[in-house]
Design an enzyme around this catalytic site. Structure first.
Site, PDB file in Angstrom:
ATOM      1  CD  GLU A  48      -2.557  -1.055   2.688  1.00  0.00           C
ATOM      2  OE1 GLU A  48      -3.202  -2.051   3.004  1.00  0.00           O
ATOM      3  OE2 GLU A  48      -2.495  -0.017   3.364  1.00  0.00           O
ATOM      4  CB  CYS A  67       1.862   7.216   3.778  1.00  0.00           C
ATOM      5  SG  CYS A  67       1.962   5.913   4.989  1.00  0.00           S
ATOM      6  CB  CYS A  74       5.140  -5.649   9.620  1.00  0.00           C
ATOM      7  SG  CYS A  74       6.287  -4.967  10.850  1.00  0.00           S
ATOM      8  CB  CYS A  78       2.132  -3.975  16.803  1.00  0.00           C
ATOM      9  SG  CYS A  78       3.859  -3.479  16.757  1.00  0.00           S
ATOM     10  CB  CYS A  81      -0.403  -3.000  13.575  1.00  0.00           C
ATOM     11  SG  CYS A  81       0.219  -2.718  11.909  1.00  0.00           S
ATOM     12  N   GLY A 124       5.163  -2.328   7.083  1.00  0.00           N
ATOM     13  CA  GLY A 124       6.519  -2.758   7.392  1.00  0.00           C
ATOM     14  C   GLY A 124       7.252  -1.900   8.395  1.00  0.00           C
ATOM     15  CG  ASN A 255      -7.954   3.916  11.307  1.00  0.00           C
ATOM     16  OD1 ASN A 255      -9.130   4.164  11.050  1.00  0.00           O
ATOM     17  ND2 ASN A 255      -6.941   4.622  10.854  1.00  0.00           N
ATOM     18  CB  CYS A 298      -1.154   0.673   9.398  1.00  0.00           C
ATOM     19  SG  CYS A 298       0.522   0.099   9.504  1.00  0.00           S
TER      20      CYS A 298
HETATM   21  N1  SAH Z   1       6.571  -0.075  11.567  1.00  0.00           N
HETATM   22  C1  SAH Z   1       6.652   1.328  11.716  1.00  0.00           C
HETATM   23  C2  SAH Z   1       6.032   2.078  10.568  1.00  0.00           C
HETATM   24  C3  SAH Z   1       4.700   1.625  10.053  1.00  0.00           C
HETATM   25  S1  SAH Z   1       3.330   1.809  11.123  1.00  0.00           S
HETATM   26  C4  SAH Z   1       6.048   1.767  13.024  1.00  0.00           C
HETATM   27  O1  SAH Z   1       5.363   0.988  13.652  1.00  0.00           O
HETATM   28  O2  SAH Z   1       6.322   2.901  13.420  1.00  0.00           O
HETATM   29  C5  SAH Z   1       2.976   3.519  10.991  1.00  0.00           C
HETATM   30  C6  SAH Z   1       2.093   4.057  12.127  1.00  0.00           C
HETATM   31  O3  SAH Z   1       0.757   3.525  12.073  1.00  0.00           O
HETATM   32  C7  SAH Z   1       2.655   3.707  13.494  1.00  0.00           C
HETATM   33  O4  SAH Z   1       2.733   4.816  14.337  1.00  0.00           O
HETATM   34  C8  SAH Z   1       1.652   2.694  13.952  1.00  0.00           C
HETATM   35  O5  SAH Z   1       1.641   2.594  15.310  1.00  0.00           O
HETATM   36  C9  SAH Z   1       0.351   3.202  13.370  1.00  0.00           C
HETATM   37  N2  SAH Z   1      -0.735   2.208  13.401  1.00  0.00           N
HETATM   38  C10 SAH Z   1      -0.659   0.867  13.283  1.00  0.00           C
HETATM   39  N3  SAH Z   1      -1.870   0.288  13.434  1.00  0.00           N
HETATM   40  C11 SAH Z   1      -2.747   1.285  13.637  1.00  0.00           C
HETATM   41  C12 SAH Z   1      -4.159   1.324  13.870  1.00  0.00           C
HETATM   42  N4  SAH Z   1      -4.902   0.215  13.900  1.00  0.00           N
HETATM   43  N5  SAH Z   1      -4.741   2.529  14.049  1.00  0.00           N
HETATM   44  C13 SAH Z   1      -3.993   3.669  14.011  1.00  0.00           C
HETATM   45  N6  SAH Z   1      -2.670   3.691  13.811  1.00  0.00           N
HETATM   46  C14 SAH Z   1      -2.046   2.517  13.625  1.00  0.00           C
HETATM   47 FE1  SF4 Z   2       4.094  -2.847  14.488  1.00  0.00          FE
HETATM   48 FE2  SF4 Z   2       4.679  -0.926  12.667  1.00  0.00          FE
HETATM   49 FE3  SF4 Z   2       4.967  -3.524  12.050  1.00  0.00          FE
HETATM   50 FE4  SF4 Z   2       2.519  -2.518  12.355  1.00  0.00          FE
HETATM   51  S1  SF4 Z   2       3.970  -1.965  10.789  1.00  0.00           S
HETATM   52  S2  SF4 Z   2       3.299  -4.514  13.180  1.00  0.00           S
HETATM   53  S3  SF4 Z   2       2.853  -1.014  13.985  1.00  0.00           S
HETATM   54  S4  SF4 Z   2       6.095  -2.410  13.623  1.00  0.00           S
END
Ligand code: SAH
Ligand code: SF4
Length: 313
Positions: A48, A67, A74, A78, A81, A124, A255, A298
């Site tokens: 994306e 973005c 990834c 988390c 996510c 990622g 989200n 994301c």
């Molecule tokens: N892996 C990196 C970059 C990609 S995620 C990181 O985690 O920083 C980019 C952003 O989207 C991060 O701040 C992440 O915490 C946020 N994000 C992930 N899942 C989300 C969700 N369900 N709602 C809102 N933000 C989210």
């Molecule tokens: Fe965690 Fe960022 Fe990877 Fe999502 S993209 S699993 S927020 S490290």
């Protein structure tokens, strides 16, 4: 290349790849202010890329932010996510990262708007694909390519400390966004498994050093999850952690992710969290949610599109 004869054009087209990404799906939301692309790579996998336009305000000039993704899926996993829940396929190559920018630039065409900022906040963990990410930033910056300043690039990371340190030593003035999301290690480790390896104090130490060394601001990203990390007591502890020069907190109401019980807090609760940080002297914003109706968060567009039902753009 209409100056070339058709046979030469055919030969070039068959012999060389002009882009490593192709638009598979394009969706527009927020009255044209948000454009989300699902891009197909040469091996058929998809990633994306999102383009967001912001109008000028009293405090800032108009900007257009892209973005970009750094990996297919990834490996960090988390809990909140969509990308993390979908697992990990592979790293993107430097060319696949560079080409996301070129594709979006071409799609903007010759109009008024051009890309002014890049954030690595797509799919990622960028510091888990270090060489390709730094290589792409250097390629965008090269005077004979785009001359696009690293000062306009933000790397968002979950906090891979050795790579934050390596980045600081590169002499690249990129901005850092640290995905913090919790004010203590016990809670953070339950949301983000890699926190056991790189705990909060080590991450903030490395981020602070980066800010001091480069003069660039560090923003701490904090996804607000109702009943998990959104109390004013937790806001107070967060303020104590991130109180340093060039520090900023960005609050992101979660989200919703399909199949997850986690949810965003009420507006009122998010405001109370923000006020606590501001009262402690921390510059804090609440990020406006973009493109909810096109799943522009994301990993969420891809998560909802089984490959078989995708129609070409
Ligand atoms: N892996 C990196 C970059 C990609 S995620 C990181 O985690 O920083 C980019 C952003 O989207 C991060 O701040 C992440 O915490 C946020 N994000 C992930 N899942 C989300 C969700 N369900 N709602 C809102 N933000 C989210
Ligand atoms: Fe965690 Fe960022 Fe990877 Fe999502 S993209 S699993 S927020 S490290």
């Amino acid at each position: 290349m209409r100056t070339l004869p058709p046979s030469a054009r055919r030969h070039l087209g068959e012999t060389y790849a002009f882009s490593t990404v192709a638009t598979h799906l394009k969706r527009v939301a927020d009255h044209g202010q948000t454009v989300k692309y699902l891009l197909r790579l040469e091996d058929g996998r998809t990633i994306e890329t999102v383009v967001m336009h912001y109008d000028a305000s009293s405090r800032s000039r108009a900007r257009t932010t892209i973005c970009v993704s750094s990996q297919v899926g990834c490996p960090i996993g988390c809990s909140f996510c969509a990308t993390g829940r979908s697992g990990f396929d592979r790293n993107l190559s430097q060319a696949e990262i560079v080409d996301q920018f070129l594709m979006a630039s071409r799609d903007l065409g010759e109009g008024q708007r051009s890309l002014t900022n890049v954030v690595f906040m797509g799919m990622g963990e960028p510091l888990n694909n270090y060489a390709a990410v730094v290589g792409a930033i250097r390629r965008w910056a090269a005077p004979d390519t785009l001359n696009f300043s690293p000062r306009r690039v933000t790397i968002s990371t979950i906090g891979l400390v050795p790579f934050i340190e390596r980045l600081s030593a590169e002499g690249l003035p990129v901005n850092l966004a640290i995905s913090l999301h919790a004010p203590d290690d016990e809670l953070r480790s339950s949301m983000i498994p890699v926190n056991r390896k790189y705990p909060i104090a080590a991450i903030i130490g490395a981020a602070r050093a980066h800010a001091e060394r480069t003069g660039r601001r560090v923003s701490y990203e904090y996804v607000l999850l109702q009943g998990v990390n959104d109390s004013v007591e937790q806001a107070g502890r967060l303020a104590a952690l991130v109180k340093h020069r060039l520090s900023h907190v960005n609050l992101i109401p979660m989200n919703p992710v399909e199949g997850s019980p986690l949810a965003p807090p009420s507006k009122h609760r998010a405001q109370a969290f923000r006020s606590t940080l501001q009262a402690a002297g921390i510059s804090t914003t609440i990020r406006a949610t973009r493109g909810l109706d096109i799943d522009a968060a994301c990993g969420q567009l891809r998560a909802r599109q089984p490959q078989a039902v995708l129609s070409p753009a």
